[in-house]
Write an enzyme that holds these catalytic residues in place. Sequence first.
Site, short mmCIF file in Angstrom:
data_model
loop_
_atom_site.label_atom_id
_atom_site.label_comp_id
_atom_site.label_asym_id
_atom_site.label_seq_id
_atom_site.Cartn_x
_atom_site.Cartn_y
_atom_site.Cartn_z
N HIS A 244 37.49 32.53 36.65
CA HIS A 244 38.15 32.98 37.87
C HIS A 244 37.48 34.28 38.30
CE1 HIS A 244 41.38 30.11 38.31
NE2 HIS A 244 41.74 30.26 37.04
N CYS A 294 35.32 32.86 42.15
CA CYS A 294 35.67 33.26 43.50
C CYS A 294 35.24 34.70 43.75
CB CYS A 294 37.17 33.13 43.73
SG CYS A 294 37.68 31.42 43.98
#
Length: 423
Positions: A244, A294
Site C-alpha cells: 500500500h 498508490c
Amino acid sequence: MEELQRSLLQRNRLPLVTQLQVTDLWDLLLQKGLFTQDMIEDIRVRRAGTRRDQARQLVIDLQTRGSLAFPLFVECLEETGQTKLAELLREGCRKQKLDPVHIRPVEIPMPASKHEMMSERELSSQRTSTQLRETQRVKEAKGAGDAIEGNNRKNSEKVYILEADPCGFCLIINNVTFQEHSNLTPRNGSNIDCEKLRNRFASFHFEVLIRENLTGKEIHKELQTLAALDHSHLDCCVVVILSHGCETRHIQLPGGVYGTDGAPVPVERVVTYFDGQHCPTLRGKPKLFFIQACGGSGRDRGFKIDTAAPDIVDPSASVQSDATPFGMPAGGQDQPDAIASLPTPCDVLVAYSTYPGFVSWRDQNIGTWYVETLDRVLAENADSEDLQTILVMVSSEVASKGTYKQIPGYFNFLRKRFFFNTT
C-alpha cells in the site's frame, strides 16, 4: 507476404524501429493500397504514441498485408529518401524485381522432344539450390542486424554494460497482509505479481531476494543490509516494493510505501540508501526502483477522446486499489519524511505504478495492472528495446485500462541507455 520476407522484417526490427520516419510514409502507404485510412489512424492514434511505437506497429501490421506488401514498402522507403533502410531490406531479400508484378496464366508450349524436358530430379535440385541461397541471405541479414544491435549495446559511453553473472541483486519486498491496527486491507493478488517479477528478473541474470510482510522498520533494515553488501563485482541493483502507498512530503521523489504496521517509508529515503554517498560500490552503476503502490487516494476517471480506448476493463469486485483507506493527518499536513537527499542522483531510475496523488489498481485474480503489463512488455521487448522505451510502452497500455484511469511514470537519472541482459 512470403515467410522469408516476413522473417527479414522481424530480423531488422531494431534498425527499422529506431530509424523509420513514419510520418513521411502515410500518404504513400495509402496511395499504394498497402493500408486503409482507418488502419493508418489506428496506428497513429489508438495503438501508438511515439514515433518508435508507430514504427514498431507499422512493421507488425505490414506482415499481414499480402504478397506485394514487401516490395511496395521498399518502394515507399526509396520515394521518401530512406534509402539506407531500403538497401538493408534489399540486401537481405532474394534477388528479384521489387516492382509489383501482376501474374497472369500463360500457356507453356510442349517441348519438341523428350530430351528437352527437364527431369523432376533436376527441377528438385534447382529448387533446393534456390532455397539454400535464400536461407543464406536471410542469415546474412540477421547477422548484420545482430551486429548493429550488438555494437550499440557494447558502447560503454552510451549504454550500461551488464556482463557480470549474476548481474546484481534484485530485492522484492512483498507486503500482502497488514496488522489490524494499521487499518490497511490485505493486498490479495500481490503474490501473483511477486512470482512474475521473481521469474522475470531471474531470467535477466539477477539474484532475486524475496522478503514478505515487513514492517516499516524492517523495510529500512532490509534496504540498509542490501546497500551494505559489496557490489563491486556486480553491474546493477534492483529494488521492487509491492505494498500500500501514500502521499508524502518530499524534496526530490514523491510518494511512500507502508510497512505492515502502517508505518510509512518515503520512496526518497529508499533511494537514498543506494546513492553514491551511502553505497560506494554501486557508484556509476544503474540502480533501478519499481514501486507498485498508490501515490495517494485520488481516483481519476480520465477524459473523453474521439476514439475508443482499447482494452476497457469493466470494474468488478476483484479490482481493488492500493490506496490507504484513511485520510490525511490532522492539520492537513502530509506524513513527515525521514531526512533524505540525493547528493549524487545519477544512475538512478525510479518507476511508479501511478501518478503521484492517485491510486494504483490491483486485480485479485491476475495481480496489479502495472506489474502484469510490465512483465508482459518486458517479455516481448527486452531483447530489443531499452528500459526507458519499455516503460513508455507500459504507461501507454496501462493508461487505456479501466473505468478509473491509471498512468504509470518514472523519474530518470540514468546517464546512459539501459538494456537488460536477455541472453
